[in-house]
Design an enzyme around this catalytic site. Structure first.
Site, short mmCIF file in Angstrom:
data_model
loop_
_atom_site.label_atom_id
_atom_site.label_comp_id
_atom_site.label_asym_id
_atom_site.label_seq_id
_atom_site.Cartn_x
_atom_site.Cartn_y
_atom_site.Cartn_z
N ARG A 162 0.83 -1.22 0.00
CA ARG A 162 0.00 0.00 0.00
C ARG A 162 0.86 1.26 0.00
O ARG A 162 0.54 2.25 0.66
CB ARG A 162 -0.94 0.04 1.21
CG ARG A 162 -1.95 -1.09 1.26
CD ARG A 162 -2.97 -0.98 0.14
NE ARG A 162 -4.09 -1.88 0.33
CZ ARG A 162 -4.12 -3.16 -0.05
NH1 ARG A 162 -3.08 -3.70 -0.65
NH2 ARG A 162 -5.19 -3.90 0.16
N SER A 237 -10.56 -0.86 2.87
CA SER A 237 -9.83 -0.94 4.15
C SER A 237 -9.50 0.46 4.62
O SER A 237 -8.84 1.21 3.91
CB SER A 237 -8.52 -1.69 3.96
OG SER A 237 -8.74 -2.97 3.45
N GLU A 333 -5.13 3.91 6.13
CA GLU A 333 -4.70 3.70 4.75
C GLU A 333 -5.26 4.80 3.86
O GLU A 333 -4.66 5.18 2.86
CB GLU A 333 -5.21 2.33 4.29
CG GLU A 333 -4.55 1.84 3.04
CD GLU A 333 -5.46 0.97 2.21
OE1 GLU A 333 -5.57 1.22 1.01
OE2 GLU A 333 -6.05 0.03 2.77
N1 EPU Z 1 -10.38 -10.79 10.03
C1 EPU Z 1 -11.11 -10.83 11.19
N2 EPU Z 1 -12.16 -9.98 11.32
C2 EPU Z 1 -12.52 -9.11 10.34
C3 EPU Z 1 -11.77 -9.06 9.15
C4 EPU Z 1 -10.69 -9.91 9.02
O1 EPU Z 1 -10.83 -11.61 12.10
O2 EPU Z 1 -13.51 -8.38 10.53
C5 EPU Z 1 -9.29 -11.76 9.85
C6 EPU Z 1 -9.75 -12.89 8.92
O3 EPU Z 1 -10.34 -13.88 9.62
C7 EPU Z 1 -8.46 -13.33 8.28
C8 EPU Z 1 -7.63 -12.07 8.22
O4 EPU Z 1 -8.21 -11.16 9.14
O5 EPU Z 1 -7.78 -14.24 9.09
C9 EPU Z 1 -7.53 -11.50 6.86
O6 EPU Z 1 -8.78 -11.03 6.38
P1 EPU Z 1 -9.06 -10.74 4.83
O7 EPU Z 1 -8.69 -11.92 4.03
O8 EPU Z 1 -10.44 -10.22 4.71
O9 EPU Z 1 -7.99 -9.66 4.43
P2 EPU Z 1 -7.52 -8.32 5.15
O10 EPU Z 1 -6.10 -8.48 5.55
O11 EPU Z 1 -8.49 -7.93 6.20
C10 EPU Z 1 -6.56 -7.28 2.96
C11 EPU Z 1 -6.64 -5.99 2.20
C12 EPU Z 1 -7.94 -5.90 1.40
C13 EPU Z 1 -7.97 -7.07 0.44
C14 EPU Z 1 -7.86 -8.40 1.25
C15 EPU Z 1 -7.73 -9.59 0.35
C16 EPU Z 1 -5.37 -4.41 3.53
C17 EPU Z 1 -5.38 -3.21 4.42
N3 EPU Z 1 -6.55 -4.86 3.12
O12 EPU Z 1 -7.59 -7.27 3.93
O13 EPU Z 1 -7.90 -4.71 0.65
O14 EPU Z 1 -9.15 -7.09 -0.34
O15 EPU Z 1 -6.66 -8.36 2.06
O16 EPU Z 1 -6.49 -9.62 -0.26
O17 EPU Z 1 -4.30 -4.92 3.21
C18 EPU Z 1 -8.56 -2.42 0.47
O18 EPU Z 1 -7.36 -2.15 0.45
O19 EPU Z 1 -9.45 -1.54 0.41
C19 EPU Z 1 -8.97 -3.82 0.64
C20 EPU Z 1 -10.23 -4.19 0.77
#
Ligand code: EPU
Length: 337
Positions: A162, A237, A333
């Protein structure tokens, strides 16, 4: 070319915040853009792309320049690869769909990300194991002070998670006008390591996925977790996932045995901010007309009529609580304006 006064930016930011721009202009070609940059009576300028990564917390006094440069073209190709240039004002997802329709591979995991092509490199958009930098060749940009055009090659951009040069030393100095991508025409490299993609494909009984299948799986996952900004205002995010020292992580594991992590290096671990925010009790919490999304705690939402300050204050409360509970500082972000 006409500058409008006192217009609402509500339809120009995916959070749907009704903040005003004192002066506003939308430019559809580089000639108009150059003419606008010449206007000496508006020394301060704010560049607006798809408005998908910003939180407007006040009236904008600068001249807001909406980049509406359209156009997609193939620059060169051979049997295996194609170099496609997209202008900055193209909607990101429509560009991805255009590539899929030509069977050009590389962007399918980045389906349905809100925003425009010209802002995608700034934060090196990424999802489901792929980042923009993986297919990025170069981008053209206008230096606002000198009006000179500069081409930034991939190695000039300092892409990170990012992050890019456009969020660091080049911040606020350049307007990206187009981006050049290198995409595959055959032997597409499919990225399916992300667990949710494999399970989505399995549930659809797809064994040999095409790039369109991957895109459809990503769309299904995103639609199940992330609110559609056309229905509920949001900026994806709101926070970045923090990277913490491994020793700190091991200590947290003593109290929170279920804490998820991604290994970054020998000494550092990335923790999903969504998990921290959920554990802090904010997931699905609604405060009147704004709150935290029920399916993804990383996403703050405007149910309609919230102010940018409401959302900013909520984000600060979340940061403070996460800091207190986990001794982790989470960084926004989105750009706060
Ligand atoms: N999780 C929770 N609770 C929540 C959300 C997530 O416990 O409410 C846990 C999930 O269980 C999982 C982990 O967090 O173990 C990862 O969750 P997820 O796969 O949804 O990905 P993320 O790390 O929360 C990132 C990006 C997203 C992108 C997804 C998929 C960032 C800041 N965000 O989210 O990007 O779509 O991975 O690759 O890196 C964006 O930038 O706007 C965005 C949506």
């Amino acid at each position: 070319m006409q500058i409008q006064q006192n217009i609402s930016l509500k339809n120009y930011n995916t959070f749907g915040i009704d903040a005003k721009a004192k002066h506003f202009i939308s430019v559809a070609n580089t000639e108009d853009l150059n003419n606008v940059l010449d206007l000496s009576n508006y020394p301060d300028k704010l560049i607006l792309g798809g408005g998908s990564n910003m939180l407007l917390t006040q009236k904008q006094d600068k001249l807001v320049i909406h980049i509406n440069l359209k156009g997609i073209s193939v620059e060169k190709e051979d049997e295996d690869y194609v170099f496609v240039r997209a202008n900055a004002g193209e909607n990101w997802h429509e560009f991805v769909v255009w590539c899929l329709n030509q069977n050009y591979g590389g962007l399918e995991n980045l389906s349905l990300i809100p925003g425009n092509v010209g802002t995608a490199p700034i934060q090196n958009i990424g999802a489901y194991g792929v980042e923009l930098k993986d297919t990025f060749v170069s981008c053209d940009a206008i230096h606002m002070a000198s009006k000179e055009t500069k081409t930034f090659l991939k190695e000039d951009c300092n892409f990170g998670y990012r992050n890019s040069i456009f969020k660091q030393e080049a911040k606020g100095k350049f307007i990206l006008t187009s981006v050049l991508f290198k995409l595959t025409k055959r032997n597409h490299r499919l990225h399916m390591d992300y667990g949710a993609i494999t399970s989505e494909l399995e549930s659809q009984n797809i064994d040999n996925p095409t790039i369109k299948d991957i895109s459809n799986a990503v769309i299904a996952i995103r639609e199940s977790k992330l609110p559609n900004p056309k229905v509920i205002g949001n900026s994806g995010s709101f926070f970045k996932n923090p990277v913490i020292p491994k020793a700190h992580f091991i200590k947290l594991q003593e109290n929170f045995s279920d804490i998820p992590s991604y290994i970054i290096s020998e000494a550092a671990v990335k923790v999903p901010a969504g998990w921290l925010i959920e554990k802090a009790g904010f997931k699905g919490k609604r405060f009147g007309n704004y709150g935290v999304h029920k399916n993804q705690a990383l996403v703050l939402v405007n149910y309609g009529g919230a102010s940018g300050l409401d959302i900013l204050n909520l984000s600060k409360l979340i940061q403070k609580t996460v800091q207190r509970l986990f001794d982790i500082s989470i960084e926004a972000e989105v750009n706060i304006l």
